[in-house]
Scaffold this active site. Structure first.
Site: not given
Ligand code: EPZ
Length: 421
Positions: A22-23, A92, A116, A121-122, A125, A305, A397
């Site tokens: 997924k990622n 996100r 979230c 979770r800014p 960066l 995760d 998801r």
């Protein structure tokens, strides 16, 4: 809202095929925006997050075809650079379109990601990096607006290793003028998969698999094809499913090099692990899991995760263990639900103390986020009696037909479709 109904106590045995990551997919898809024409992603998982990203790219004007794990993205027709709140609030990873849109079209307007279930979770960066590359950045009515005639290569140092920020700045810099250096780049396998895709598109990137990436900007990229790597977190979840049910499973597509930390901790916990090429066999038959401490870290450390899944296993281990999440300070929303199943866990800041119990007892439990729901399913597989895991849309998801794959291994699990339970 669907739920899973699980009758616990079945040992899992057999073979399971791991789907694409997924990622990796959520970074590869926006990367297709960088070159005009049709790029092809093989081994793409059928997940709700992938469908969400597809909808977003279609909204931008791209043409998408997705069947039999082959995803074709034609970005020649892109005519809009605005990613609206209704997409970004769902996922996100939508902010990944910032870099490609800005560097290809000179403009992007992307909604700030919503909250979230855990965090914070800014995306500071991401934005600081784009600014270093010469972007003008404005925040207006919940949207990030970025502009740049042409980005200029720059030296960028990340105070913290960030997968998303590394991906975004990587994708922004490949079409910038001049050379960019990303210091403290994330080294997750999903980033390596993205670098390989960009190289096939004609990008000039040096330092693959290291934390210092050097990118020589080019004027144009061409469409390419890429094989998505297997999902190491899905593979890790099935490893825990075998361990918690004292089963014996062959995991096809579990690349050991992507899971060394998890495999090592499972061996410390007493499990027998054999690596056969790109397959992993875990034999946990008649093995009482030992309580083993874990502290999550950036790759190649123990993945955050996999933290919730590990907590489920430690809930039925032989004594006391601690789990520390160094990536997210409050990623423990699964703990109160595991306690409803009889687990003995206490949380102080980003540390959990787990006292293994002899058995868990089935109950109704509520999913709160993707990996938390995986943890509840794992606990339900071993809990005595019936466990109902509610709101499994969280699970859909990031896991492709999880209940079918578990059923094929012998689990007694059904999906019950329908209204809020
Ligand atoms: C990616 O999220 C993954 N998602 C997450 O997986 C994973 O948990 C995370 O990396 C860490 O491995 C995708 O790849 C789509 P980060 P990302 O930027 O990129 C801080 C799942 O379950 N940070 O590496 O958002 C952040 O707060 C999901 O599949 C900043 O401070 O994570 C965190 O503490 C959940 N500023 C740390 O860095 C920023 O601008 C790592 O976050 C960005 C991040």
């Amino acid at each position: 809202m669907d739920k899973f109904v699980i009758h616990g106590g079945k040992e899992l045995n057999g073979t399971v095929e791991i789907s694409g990551a997924k990622n990796a997919t959520l970074a590869l898809m926006p990367a297709a925006l960088l070159a005009s024409g049709e790029s092809v992603l093989y081994n793409t998982p059928e997940l709700n997050d992938v469908f969400t990203m597809s909808k977003l790219l279609k909204q931008l004007g791209a043409e998408i075809q997705f069947e039999n794990q082959v995803l074709k993205i034609n970005s020649a027709t892109v005519n809009n650079q605005i990613a609206p709140y209704e997409h970004v609030k769902k996922m996100r990873a939508s902010v990944y379109v910032l870099g490609p849109l800005l560097t290809r079209y000179g403009f992007a307007k992307v909604s700030l990601p919503g909250g979230c279930a855990w965090g914070p979770r800014p995306i500071n960066l991401h934005l600081e990096g784009l600014k270093k590359l010469g972007a003008e950045i404005e925040l207006d009515e919940g949207y990030i607006i970025v502009k740049a005639k042409r980005l200029q290569g720059a030296k960028i140092n990340f105070d913290k290793s960030s997968v998303g920020a590394t991906g975004n700045i990587l994708m922004a810099s490949v079409l910038a003028k001049g050379t960019t250096v990303i210091n403290n780049a994330a080294m997750e396998p999903e980033i390596t998969n993205l670098v390989n895709f960009l190289l096939k598109m004609g990008a000039k990137i040096y330092g693959i698999n290291t934390s210092i990436l050097e990118i020589e900007g080019v004027d144009e990229l061409h469409p390419a094809e890429i094989e998505t790597i297997p999902d190491r977190i899905e593979a890790g979840t099935f490893l825990i499913a075998a361990a918690i049910t004292k089963g014996n499973i062959l995991i096809r597509g579990g690349i050991d090099a992507h899971l060394y930390a998890v495999l090592s901790k499972l061996e410390d916990a007493g499990m027998h692990i054999d690596v056969i090429g790109n397959d992993i066999r875990i034999d946990a038959q008649n093995i009482e899991p030992k309580s083993i401490d874990v502290s999550t870290g950036i790759f190649p450390g123990f993945p955050t995760d996999m933290q919730a899944q590990w907590l489920a296993l430690m809930s039925v281990a032989d004594s006391v263990s601690t789990v520390t999440d160094t990536i997210y300070t409050d990623r423990f929303s699964h703990v109160p639900e595991l306690i409803r199943l009889g687990a003995d866990i206490s949380v102080q800041e980003n540390n959990a103390l787990i006292k293994g119990v002899k058995k868990l007892k089935g109950a109704k439990v509520m999913s709160t986020d993707l990996r938390a729901s995986a943890s509840l399913v794992l606990a339900g597989l071993v809990a005595e009696g019936v466990t109902e895991v509610l709101r499994v849309y969280h699970l859909d998801r990031g896991y492709q037909r999880l209940e079918e794959k578990l059923r094929q291994l012998g689990a007694n699990i059904d999906r019950v479709a329908g209204q809020e339970f």
